[in-house]
Design an enzyme around this catalytic site. Structure first.
Site, PDB file in Angstrom:
ATOM      1  N   SER A   1       1.041  -1.378  -0.118  1.00  0.00           N
ATOM      2  CA  SER A   1      -0.493  -0.023   0.015  1.00  0.00           C
ATOM      3  C   SER A   1       1.004   1.230  -0.465  1.00  0.00           C
ATOM      4  O   SER A   1       0.409   1.995  -0.458  1.00  0.00           O
ATOM      5  CB  SER A   1      -1.269  -0.221   1.412  1.00  0.00           C
TER       6      SER A   1
ATOM      7  N   HIS B   1      -1.983  -8.656   1.236  1.00  0.00           N
ATOM      8  CA  HIS B   1      -1.787  -7.523   2.227  1.00  0.00           C
ATOM      9  C   HIS B   1      -3.164  -7.458   3.558  1.00  0.00           C
ATOM     10  O   HIS B   1      -3.187  -8.666   4.377  1.00  0.00           O
ATOM     11  CB  HIS B   1      -1.436  -6.503   1.185  1.00  0.00           C
TER      12      HIS B   1
ATOM     13  N   HIS C   1       5.370 -13.229   7.149  1.00  0.00           N
ATOM     14  CA  HIS C   1       5.294 -12.021   6.737  1.00  0.00           C
ATOM     15  C   HIS C   1       7.065 -11.605   5.540  1.00  0.00           C
ATOM     16  O   HIS C   1       7.762 -11.879   5.527  1.00  0.00           O
ATOM     17  CB  HIS C   1       6.050 -10.593   7.673  1.00  0.00           C
TER      18      HIS C   1
ATOM     19  N   ARG D   1       2.834  -5.522  16.954  1.00  0.00           N
ATOM     20  CA  ARG D   1       1.304  -4.761  16.314  1.00  0.00           C
ATOM     21  C   ARG D   1       0.804  -6.051  16.801  1.00  0.00           C
ATOM     22  O   ARG D   1      -0.326  -6.181  17.148  1.00  0.00           O
ATOM     23  CB  ARG D   1       1.099  -4.329  15.432  1.00  0.00           C
TER      24      ARG D   1
ATOM     25  N   ASP E   1      -2.795  -8.840  11.055  1.00  0.00           N
ATOM     26  CA  ASP E   1      -3.470  -9.577  10.671  1.00  0.00           C
ATOM     27  C   ASP E   1      -4.293 -10.635  11.507  1.00  0.00           C
ATOM     28  O   ASP E   1      -5.421 -11.308  12.065  1.00  0.00           O
ATOM     29  CB  ASP E   1      -4.043  -9.768   9.801  1.00  0.00           C
TER      30      ASP E   1
END
Ligand code: HAX
Length: 436
Positions: free
Chosen positions: A242, A272, A319, A328, A374
């Site tokens: 992005s 993504h 990743h 995160r 995620d």
């Protein structure tokens, strides 16, 4: 001129000079060799972008202008004592390189609240013209493009602006766009999932608190969850899909709306940003297929192995850069442990974390078997009532705007040129490898 712009000029102009000097006077410095393998596996590790907003270490994870997520939780202003930091603060930090004061974040909150009022009605007409069951990312991105009629950059460009001033109307467009994204996201959420019963923004609330409010959530914990979500998803240096796409399209001097819209098309890919939705899809399908509410670790292990045997990825794991558990992920797990440790989806996310890394590592090919951002975000949102997982990538997009649009302002301050890497055909690759 407002004080944020003053700050950008103070820090930005000397740095822009250095960038020009580097390109002109040190342009022949060799930085690294690039292998065929790197080119053919997505240019991993090839330094080819200049990005100052954040930096990703494979082991430690993300740092925003040098600050880790736990440090930001300590140092950024909060909506209330003991709460999560305000996204306005991480935006200020990325934009200026300095930690904001309380007044700085209040100034940004007020700016965004004021600018948000200017969404033209045709933007909502465009959303309403789409079928309600069109994926929320289609609706979100259509609205972003529809808002480009307001582009201050485009208008200024048409008047014949000096190159060195490009950053200024870009900044103005970025501030407008950021102010409006929560309203657009909440509008789509209410349209698709709550029969179009819209909720007006509350001028006393901050940007992320207002997003939760406009979606229909008044629980202070949900508002804090939204603040955390918006901070941690905001930036992941320059090479992720992005960010890189926004930068690439922006390098053609496309206005910020076009550039951001392009980035959002990248975010909508399942490898993504849409991985957050895919994780929930995977978990729910596993629950249905096995016929239980909370699968055991053994059941999850069998199901994960079956997923791999079917030639599919396990979403939320792996990743392109990270080689350890994503901080995160950890900060979201911490939030869950504090507020809802026994919630079914939190138990499932924890069980998956306990068994999936070993299974991925055992394949011998997955470079990072650990969870990414995620892996748990959907479980957390679901636990706190945001159960409609098709909206998750939109929420990610609202947050990611903070980082990629700041990057765009800096691209223009630095005067970075149009991006145009060289491509070659297969014959060139074969020749390099010595294959006849
Ligand atoms: N499940 C199964 N296989 C995986 C895997 C996973 N979670 N992660 C990597 N692999 C596989 C790859 O598909 C690749 O297989 P082939 O050699 O057969 O093609 C192999 O392992 C090597 O891949 P890699 O080098 O470890 O990973 P990449 O850098 O190519 O890809 C991805 C990184 C994130 C795309 C990958 O790990 C993946 O597909 N993960 C699942 C989807 C996901 O969670 N995406 C979100 C990532 C974070 C993010 O951007 N959020 O927005």
């Amino acid at each position: 001129m407002d004080h944020i712009k003053q700050k950008i000029i103070e820090v930005g102009l000397p740095n822009a000079k250095i960038v020009k000097q580097l390109a002109k006077e040190h342009g022949d410095v060799v930085t690294q060799e690039v292998t065929l393998g790197q080119i053919l596996t997505g240019m991993k590790g090839v330094v080819s972008l200049l990005t100052c907003t954040s930096k990703l270490d494979p082991v430690e994870g993300i740092r925003f202008r040098g600050y880790s997520i736990p440090e930001l939780q300590d140092l950024l202003p909060k909506a209330h004592e003991g709460g999560q930091p305000l996204p306005e603060g991480v935006f200020y930090l990325m934009l200026t390189g300095e930690l904001p004061s309380k007044e700085d974040v209040s100034y940004i909150s007020e700016q965004w609240a004021t600018r948000a009022r200017g969404i033209p009605s045709h933007v909502f007409d465009v959303i309403n013209a789409l079928p309600k069951d069109a994926h929320p990312m289609i609706q979100f991105n259509s609205a972003i493009l529809a808002m480009s009629t307001e582009s201050k950059f485009r208008k200024a460009y048409l008047t014949g602006m000096d190159k060195k001033d490009y950053w200024d109307p870009t900044y103005e467009g970025v501030m407008d766009l950021l102010s409006r994204l929560p309203i657009i996201a909440a509008y789509i959420y209410r349209r698709v999932f709550h029969d179009g019963k819209y909720i007006d923004p509350d001028p006393s609330l901050d940007w992320a608190g207002n997003l939760a409010h406009m979606m229909g959530f008044e629980d202070p914990v949900v508002k804090d969850l939204m603040r955390m979500y918006m901070v941690i998803h905001s930036d992941h240096e320059g090479g992720n899909v992005s960010a890189h796409t926004t930068h690439l399209v922006g390098s053609a001097l496309s206005n910020p709306y076009y550039a951001f819209s392009a980035g959002m098309n990248g975010l909508a890919g399942p490898l993504h940003g849409m991985a957050n939705q895919e994780v929930m899809h995977w978990i729910n399908k596993m629950k249905r297929d096995i016929g239980v509410e909370i699968p055991t670790k053994e059941q999850i292990a069998d199901y994960a192995k079956q997923t791999l045997a079917n030639g599919q990825v396990i979403p939320g794991y792996g990743h392109a850069v990270l080689r350890k558990t994503d901080p995160r992920f950890s900060v979201q797990l911490e939030f869950a442990e504090k507020h809802a440790p026994e919630a079914p989806y939190i138990q499932i996310a924890r069980n998956i974390y306990d068994v999936v890394p070993d299974i991925l590592a055992a394949t011998g090919k997955v470079k990072n078997p650990w969870p990414n951002v995620d892996a748990i975000s959907g479980s957390l949102l679901t636990t706190f009532g945001i159960k409609e997982f098709q909206i998750y990538t939109v929420l990610f997009g609202v947050s990611r705007a903070l980082g990629v649009l700041t990057q765009l302002v800096w691209d223009r301050l630095y005067g970075l040129p149009i991006e145009r890497p060289k491509s070659q055909d297969l014959a060139w690759f074969k020749e390099k490898a010595g294959i006849k």
